[in-house]
Every structure is written in structure tokens, then in C-alpha cells.
Write a protein that holds these residues in place. Sequence first.
Motif, PDB file in Angstrom:
ATOM      1  N   ILE A  59       0.835  -1.206   0.000  1.00 33.62           N
ATOM      2  CA  ILE A  59       0.000   0.000   0.000  1.00 33.62           C
ATOM      3  C   ILE A  59       0.866   1.251   0.000  1.00 33.62           C
ATOM      4  CG2 ILE A  59      -1.587   1.385   1.392  1.00 33.62           C
ATOM      5  CD1 ILE A  59      -2.912  -1.232   2.273  1.00 33.62           C
ATOM      6  N   PHE A  60       1.851   1.305   0.894  1.00 32.44           N
ATOM      7  CA  PHE A  60       2.622   2.540   1.053  1.00 32.44           C
ATOM      8  C   PHE A  60       3.778   2.664   0.067  1.00 32.44           C
ATOM      9  CE2 PHE A  60       0.300   2.476   5.015  1.00 32.44           C
ATOM     10  CZ  PHE A  60      -0.031   3.817   5.171  1.00 32.44           C
ATOM     11  N   GLN A  61       4.178   1.552  -0.549  1.00 31.72           N
ATOM     12  CA  GLN A  61       5.156   1.660  -1.628  1.00 31.72           C
ATOM     13  C   GLN A  61       4.469   1.784  -2.982  1.00 31.72           C
ATOM     14  OE1 GLN A  61       8.197  -1.353  -1.695  1.00 31.72           O
ATOM     15  NE2 GLN A  61       9.107  -0.688   0.228  1.00 31.72           N
ATOM     16  N   GLY A  62       3.230   1.353  -3.047  1.00 30.25           N
ATOM     17  CA  GLY A  62       2.514   1.343  -4.317  1.00 30.25           C
ATOM     18  C   GLY A  62       1.659   2.568  -4.571  1.00 30.25           C
ATOM     19  N   THR A  63       1.632   3.512  -3.626  1.00 31.33           N
ATOM     20  CA  THR A  63       0.878   4.754  -3.811  1.00 31.33           C
ATOM     21  C   THR A  63       1.822   5.945  -3.668  1.00 31.33           C
ATOM     22  OG1 THR A  63       0.275   4.777  -1.449  1.00 31.33           O
ATOM     23  CG2 THR A  63      -1.298   3.789  -2.975  1.00 31.33           C
ATOM     24  N   PRO A  64       1.549   7.034  -4.388  1.00 28.85           N
ATOM     25  CA  PRO A  64       2.443   8.209  -4.310  1.00 28.85           C
ATOM     26  C   PRO A  64       2.433   8.823  -2.914  1.00 28.85           C
ATOM     27  CG  PRO A  64       0.974   8.342  -6.218  1.00 28.85           C
ATOM     28  CD  PRO A  64       0.469   7.222  -5.372  1.00 28.85           C
ATOM     29  N   LEU A  65       3.586   9.301  -2.481  1.00 29.78           N
ATOM     30  CA  LEU A  65       3.687   9.964  -1.185  1.00 29.78           C
ATOM     31  C   LEU A  65       2.776  11.188  -1.136  1.00 29.78           C
ATOM     32  CD1 LEU A  65       4.922  10.444   1.596  1.00 29.78           C
ATOM     33  CD2 LEU A  65       6.887  11.509   0.477  1.00 29.78           C
ATOM     34  N   LEU A  66       2.655  11.883  -2.252  1.00 28.81           N
ATOM     35  CA  LEU A  66       1.790  13.066  -2.302  1.00 28.81           C
ATOM     36  C   LEU A  66       0.345  12.692  -1.977  1.00 28.81           C
ATOM     37  CD1 LEU A  66       1.639  16.087  -2.896  1.00 28.81           C
ATOM     38  CD2 LEU A  66       1.248  15.522  -5.304  1.00 28.81           C
ATOM     39  N   MET A  67      -0.122  11.565  -2.528  1.00 27.93           N
ATOM     40  CA  MET A  67      -1.485  11.114  -2.248  1.00 27.93           C
ATOM     41  C   MET A  67      -1.640  10.729  -0.777  1.00 27.93           C
ATOM     42  SD  MET A  67      -4.363  10.828  -3.680  1.00 27.93           S
ATOM     43  CE  MET A  67      -3.756  11.068  -5.360  1.00 27.93           C
ATOM     44  N   GLN A  68      -0.623  10.120  -0.198  1.00 31.19           N
ATOM     45  CA  GLN A  68      -0.673   9.762   1.222  1.00 31.19           C
ATOM     46  C   GLN A  68      -0.769  11.011   2.093  1.00 31.19           C
ATOM     47  OE1 GLN A  68       2.800   7.283   1.900  1.00 31.19           O
ATOM     48  NE2 GLN A  68       2.347   6.063   0.083  1.00 31.19           N
ATOM     49  N   LEU A  69      -0.050  12.058   1.717  1.00 34.26           N
ATOM     50  CA  LEU A  69      -0.116  13.313   2.461  1.00 34.26           C
ATOM     51  C   LEU A  69      -1.521  13.898   2.413  1.00 34.26           C
ATOM     52  CD1 LEU A  69       3.262  14.877   1.289  1.00 34.26           C
ATOM     53  CD2 LEU A  69       2.664  14.359   3.662  1.00 34.26           C
ATOM     54  N   PHE A  70      -2.131  13.880   1.238  1.00 29.42           N
ATOM     55  CA  PHE A  70      -3.498  14.375   1.109  1.00 29.42           C
ATOM     56  C   PHE A  70      -4.461  13.582   1.982  1.00 29.42           C
ATOM     57  CE2 PHE A  70      -2.543  16.306  -3.233  1.00 29.42           C
ATOM     58  CZ  PHE A  70      -2.651  17.597  -2.761  1.00 29.42           C
TER      59      PHE A  70
END
Length: 218
Positions: A59-70
Amino acid sequence: MIRQFGPADILFIIEAVRWTLLLSVIAFVGGAVGGLIVALARSSDSIALRRISAVFIRIFQGTPLLMQLFLFYFGLAVLNLPINPLLAAAVALTFHASAYLGEIWRGSIQAVPTGQLEAATALSLSYRDRMQSVILPQAARIGVAPTVGFLVQLIKGTSLTSIIGFTELTRAGQIVNNATFDPFVVFGLVAVIYFLICWPLSLYARRLEARMRRAFTR
């Protein structure tokens, strides 16, 4: 009204470095704790723990960090918590670091010669004793270089937190540029500061990696 870029702007940008470093330290320390848990779960004898940790990493390697921040930033409002850019950035980067450090350290654990694990098992050591006294000390030596390398990436990744309004180095540059409209000078200074922070760490990581290669070829 556009004004001229001056010493006060340079000082403002330099002062923002402390927030970049603070966020990097929080995320790295939190990620180190989480990463160790993930690495141990990925290396455990429990199928359930291995699967759960694998899903977390994907999940956390497969999604952009920017999206996680949002998601973390706006997720605070869903939980009726105050929207705090520092808190959201720290949590998002901690989870991000946990996933990457967990995988780095899992690889380090698995890189320890199998004979070490077999010898510890033959001595009837428990899983905790095998990890604590035999495997982890050797894995730590292997994992130091890639860990320092990831720290460099984490420091540069903090620049993305400017998108949620956290005033770190990049955000400070944006604020100054909006007032002076001198992007080449402003972001040139920001780039130089990032370089001065990250280059020594990158050099140190390369030296550690070279030292490890020499140690394993002896």
C-alpha cells in the motif's frame, strides 16, 4: 506588490531548514520503529504476520507519497481532529518510512548467512533470542548503508509537504518567490541548501556501502 529579494528573505528560507530537519527526524525515528516491526513481521514464522506486513508495504510503496499526504491531511477532519499540517506530514512520512525501512531491513535480515540461523536454532535459542543476539546485530551492519541512503530520500521527500501548507524549506521558497517573483534566485538557494544537507549523507552512504563490500569479499 512585488519587492526585491533581500537578506531578510535569505534568513527566512534558512530558518525554514529547522522545520525540514525536524520533520525528517520525526519521520525517520517513527519509521525506524515501524520499520523494525514490519521487518520482523515479514521475517516471522507466522503466515498471518507476513501477509499483513506485505499488504502494508504494498500500500505505502505502491501509492504516491503526495497522495498519502493528502489522505492523512484531510483524514484528520474526518476523525474530527484539528487539521494540523505538521501532524499530518509527520504521520504520513512515518508510515511511508516504515514501509521502505521495513523492506530494507527485511532484506538485511535475510542477507545474514543461513548458517547463523541454523546454529542459533541448534542451540535451542528462542525466536526472540535468535533475533536479538544473533541475527539483528549482523543485519544492522548490512542495513546501515541503504538506511542512510533512504534518509537522504526522506529529507528530499519532505518538500512535498509544502502542498498541504507545511512551511518547510520548499514552502518557504514558494512564499518568498510569490513576494519577489525571482524564482531562479529563490529556488536556486533552496536547491543549494538541500544539496548541502543531502550530499554529505549521500557520500557517507557510499562509503559505508564500499566498506561493506570490502568486508564481504575478504
